[in-house]
Design a protein around this motif. Structure first.
Motif, PDB file in Angstrom:
ATOM      1  N   THR A 112       0.839  -1.187   0.000  1.00 33.66           N
ATOM      2  CA  THR A 112       0.000   0.000   0.000  1.00 33.66           C
ATOM      3  C   THR A 112       0.881   1.247   0.000  1.00 33.66           C
ATOM      4  N   SER A 113       0.390   2.291  -0.604  1.00 34.34           N
ATOM      5  CA  SER A 113       1.184   3.522  -0.707  1.00 34.34           C
ATOM      6  C   SER A 113       0.934   4.478   0.453  1.00 34.34           C
ATOM      7  N   ASN A 114      -0.044   4.193   1.290  1.00 35.58           N
ATOM      8  CA  ASN A 114      -0.353   5.157   2.355  1.00 35.58           C
ATOM      9  C   ASN A 114      -0.181   4.539   3.746  1.00 35.58           C
ATOM     10  N   PHE A 115       0.806   3.687   3.890  1.00 36.23           N
ATOM     11  CA  PHE A 115       1.166   3.149   5.202  1.00 36.23           C
ATOM     12  C   PHE A 115       1.452   4.303   6.168  1.00 36.23           C
ATOM     13  N   SER A 116       0.986   4.166   7.417  1.00 41.10           N
ATOM     14  CA  SER A 116       1.256   5.210   8.399  1.00 41.10           C
ATOM     15  C   SER A 116       1.301   4.625   9.801  1.00 41.10           C
ATOM     16  N   GLU A 117       2.235   5.107  10.585  1.00 41.34           N
ATOM     17  CA  GLU A 117       2.307   4.750  12.005  1.00 41.34           C
ATOM     18  C   GLU A 117       1.599   5.773  12.882  1.00 41.34           C
ATOM     19  N   THR A 118       1.199   6.885  12.304  1.00 44.43           N
ATOM     20  CA  THR A 118       0.634   7.978  13.104  1.00 44.43           C
ATOM     21  C   THR A 118      -0.786   8.362  12.719  1.00 44.43           C
ATOM     22  N   ALA A 119      -1.301   7.837  11.618  1.00 43.88           N
ATOM     23  CA  ALA A 119      -2.651   8.196  11.175  1.00 43.88           C
ATOM     24  C   ALA A 119      -3.421   6.942  10.787  1.00 43.88           C
ATOM     25  N   TYR A 120      -4.729   6.978  11.009  1.00 38.61           N
ATOM     26  CA  TYR A 120      -5.596   5.851  10.670  1.00 38.61           C
ATOM     27  C   TYR A 120      -5.941   5.960   9.191  1.00 38.61           C
TER      28      TYR A 120
END
Length: 672
Positions: free
Chosen positions: A432-440
């Motif tokens: 996925t291109s929108n992996f995030s540790e800080t946002a859902y």
């Protein structure tokens, strides 16, 4: 809520107690003058005492209690479950030292007894305010006793123990106590709920001192009526104390709240998925919420700030049902590509923790045979509740199969020497291109790394799929559909817990209570009508809900929504065979044919799966042994042999038994 500092609330509650109702656990704090029982003769003291109890209910409800679900038809111990959870899952080794301890409830009950004793003497508030505050205290006392008696019971001709009943304020420590008759406990619960109704508001308004403007939902008249209906319903099954009109009163009360839903500001959302969206936590369907707050910005009522490991306070619900999609989801695309089940390689993991997929506590797993064999045996097309409740796919978010020439994580030195790159014969998974540790961030692209299906999968589909496929008969305590309806989209760190309220009571439960009561009265048509209201809503879908279900799953578009929903609503009504089952009389004997209450309990699960309730549903209906024997054999066979009728009461905690130092020794519940 900008009302009182939590520290002041706790001290106000504790200073009034002197002792737990049965016990030697005395306070060591030095009482402060303004927090003595006389404080309950003031409006501020009354409010502080009541809010202190609400704060304690939050602490009881928000922790990682797995004992609502393990050992039921609905849930089982997950891969990271505790040894205590295992005991309760298998009904083997439960004792007074590992049972859930509700010691704090006695302190709260005595606080409420203090409020009820001294509030009439308060001269700094109006009579109307006084009536409202007294109603809150009576409701809360009934609510606490209702939970306690459902957990531990009371004395009857055949049951020697249970809980004590104290409705007088205890100012001095005492060291003797005895269990109370079960009939007396229920009479008091029903009395308190009944008397609270007239003093409680119909809706929560901005001037409510216990639920600030839009910030929470404490007791209202409708909440009290619903719990009163549940108390009558529960007593109706207890043959030694049941009254002839119990089921009828439960049916009448639930029907009255439904009929007057506009007066109480209640209703069902059109879409089941909407009922669990974070923006609707304080909306029309949720009746009774226990708040947590957003941490540092709210230090008055909640006083929960970010914890050291991340998180808002102690609401663990969203992580408890989440499997370890990191350690238990490895894919080996070179060997046994399409084996059934596929080979799981823990060294080639396609997932890493992100904010969207959440923290995998893996404490409770759904009971796969019950989930797929009974609740949703025909897939998810006509009933949207499965899709709204469970996450069944995980989008690849970890560079596992890199381009040729580079080395994938997890390859052995021999594989590297042999020139393997981890690409696999099916090609690389696209992340996925929108992996995030800080946002859902809901994944907008990327390949599916793990898919849990609702049916067996053809080899042709396996051949075309790069990731791991888990079929229904492969659900176990390592891999399972995650309960997603408690997800907190506001989290900003990987280890955040949740700031969402825990919903103790939902409007949809009124229809289930009404169906159950009418069934027990032999009124099959009325029971079916209530169930079909929920079935109608369950069939409705919105196009916007499709981004959180698998690509192959049924979904609606703006063009076909009207026709598809109409067809599914018709298909989801109780069928002829279900109506025939609903007409079969109540029979709790294990091994007998399915009856109407089995069908109603299934509907409770479809509607409220994962809510903190299932063990209590089975205990109320006296179906615990029947349902465990019916549905747990494939996943926890030892529990089928071990579970017995006495397990419908938890053992009295040893701490309470040891606290009785004078007079007769406090007795243990039968069987323990």
């Amino acid at each position: 809520m900008k009302i009182f500092k939590k520290t002041a609330i706790v001290l106000a509650a504790l200073a009034a107690i002197g002792t737990v109702s049965s016990c030697k656990k005395l306070l060591v704090e030095q009482p402060r003058t303004q927090l003595l029982p006389d404080y309950f003769k003031t409006g501020g003291g009354i409010i502080a005492g009541i809010i202190g109890v609400y704060a304690d209910i939050r602490d009881y409800s928000g922790g990682e209690s797995t004992l609502y679900w393990v050992g039921t038809d609905e849930g089982r111990q997950g891969s990271s479950g505790s040894s205590t959870a295992q005991l309760f899952d298998n009904y083997n080794g439960i004792n007074s030292s590992n049972t859930p301890g509700f010691d704090g409830r006695w302190a709260d009950i005595n606080t409420l007894n203090g409020v009820l004793k001294f509030a009439p003497l308060a001269n700094d508030i109006t009579d109307s305010q006084k009536a409202t505050y007294i109603a809150q205290a009576k409701f809360l006392r009934a609510w606490l006793y209702f939970q306690l008696v459902q957990t531990y019971g009371g004395t009857t001709a055949t049951e020697k123990s249970g809980i004590p009943l104290n409705i007088e304020f205890i100012e001095a420590p005492r060291s003797s106590e005895a269990p109370a008759p079960l009939a007396d406990i229920y009479n008091q619960i029903i009395k308190d709920f009944t008397e609270s109704i007239s003093g409680l508001p119909n809706t929560i308004t901005s001037d409510n001192p216990f639920s600030g403007a839009g910030a929470g939902k404490t007791a209202t008249a409708a909440v009290a009526k619903t719990y009163l209906a549940k108390a009558y319903l529960t007593r109706g099954y207890l043959t030694e104390i049941a009254q002839p009109a119990d089921f009828q009163k439960a049916a009448d009360l639930s029907a009255e709240v439904i009929a007057n839903k506009g007066v109480y500001g209640l209703d069902l959302w059109q879409s089941y998925a909407d009922a669990y969206k974070i923006e609707n936590d304080y909306g029309k369907e949720n009746m009774f919420n226990i708040d947590y707050g957003l941490g540092g910005s709210d230090e008055n009522y909640t006083r929960y700030q970010q914890q050291g490991d991340g998180g808002w306070g102690i609401n663990f619900l969203y992580v408890v049902w989440r499997w370890d999609y990191i350690a238990n989801a490895g894919i080996d695309n070179n060997n046994n590509i399409d084996a059934v089940p596929q080979t799981v390689s823990t060294s080639k993991q396609p997932m890493r923790r992100d904010n969207y997929n959440g923290r995998p506590y893996a404490r409770v797993a759904p009971n796969g045979p019950y989930l797929y064999g009974t609740l949703w045996p025909a897939g998810q097309i006509k009933d949207s509740r499965f899709d709204a409740t469970f996450q069944t796919f995980w989008i690849y978010n970890k560079p596992l199969y890199p381009a040729a020439g580079s080395v994938a994580p997890g390859l052995t030195s021999a594989e590297v020497a042999a020139g393997k790159t981890g690409a696999g014969s099916k090609g690389a998974l696209i992340p996925t291109s929108n992996f995030s540790e800080t946002a859902y961030n809901i994944p907008v692209d990327g390949d599916t790394a793990v898919l849990i299906t609702d049916r067996d999968v053809t080899m042709a589909r396996r051949d075309a799929f790069k990731g791991l496929i888990v079929e229904p008969n492969q659900i176990n305590n390592l891999r399972w559909p995650t309960v997603k309806k408690f997800d907190d989209t506001r989290r900003t760190r990987l280890n955040d817990k949740s700031a969402r309220p825990i919903i103790m009571l939902r409007f949809s439960e009124l229809y289930l209570i009404n169906a159950e009561a009418n069934y027990m009265l032999g009124k099959t048509t009325e029971a079916a009508n209530s169930l079909n209201v929920l079935r109608t809503r369950a069939a409705y879908r919105n196009p916007s809900d499709g981004d959180r279900i698998p690509k192959h799953a049924f979904r609606v578009t703006a063009a076909n929504m009207a026709a598809a929903n109409a067809a599914n609503i018709a298909a989801n009504q109780l069928s002829a065979s279900e109506l025939a089952q609903l007409a079969v009389a109540y029979n709790k004997t294990p091994g007998t044919a399915l009856n109407g209450l089995d069908l109603i309990l299934d509907e409770y699960s479809r509607e409220l799966f994962g809510d903190q309730r299932r063990w209590y549903d089975l205990v109320r209906t006296r179906y615990l042994v029947r349902r465990v024997k019916m549905y747990k054999g494939a996943t926890a066979p030892s529990s089928v042999d071990a579970v017995q009728d006495f397990h419908m009461r938890r053992p009295i905690p040893q701490s309470l038994i040891d606290a009785v130092l004078t007079g007769p020794k406090y007795p243990q519940n039968n069987g323990y």
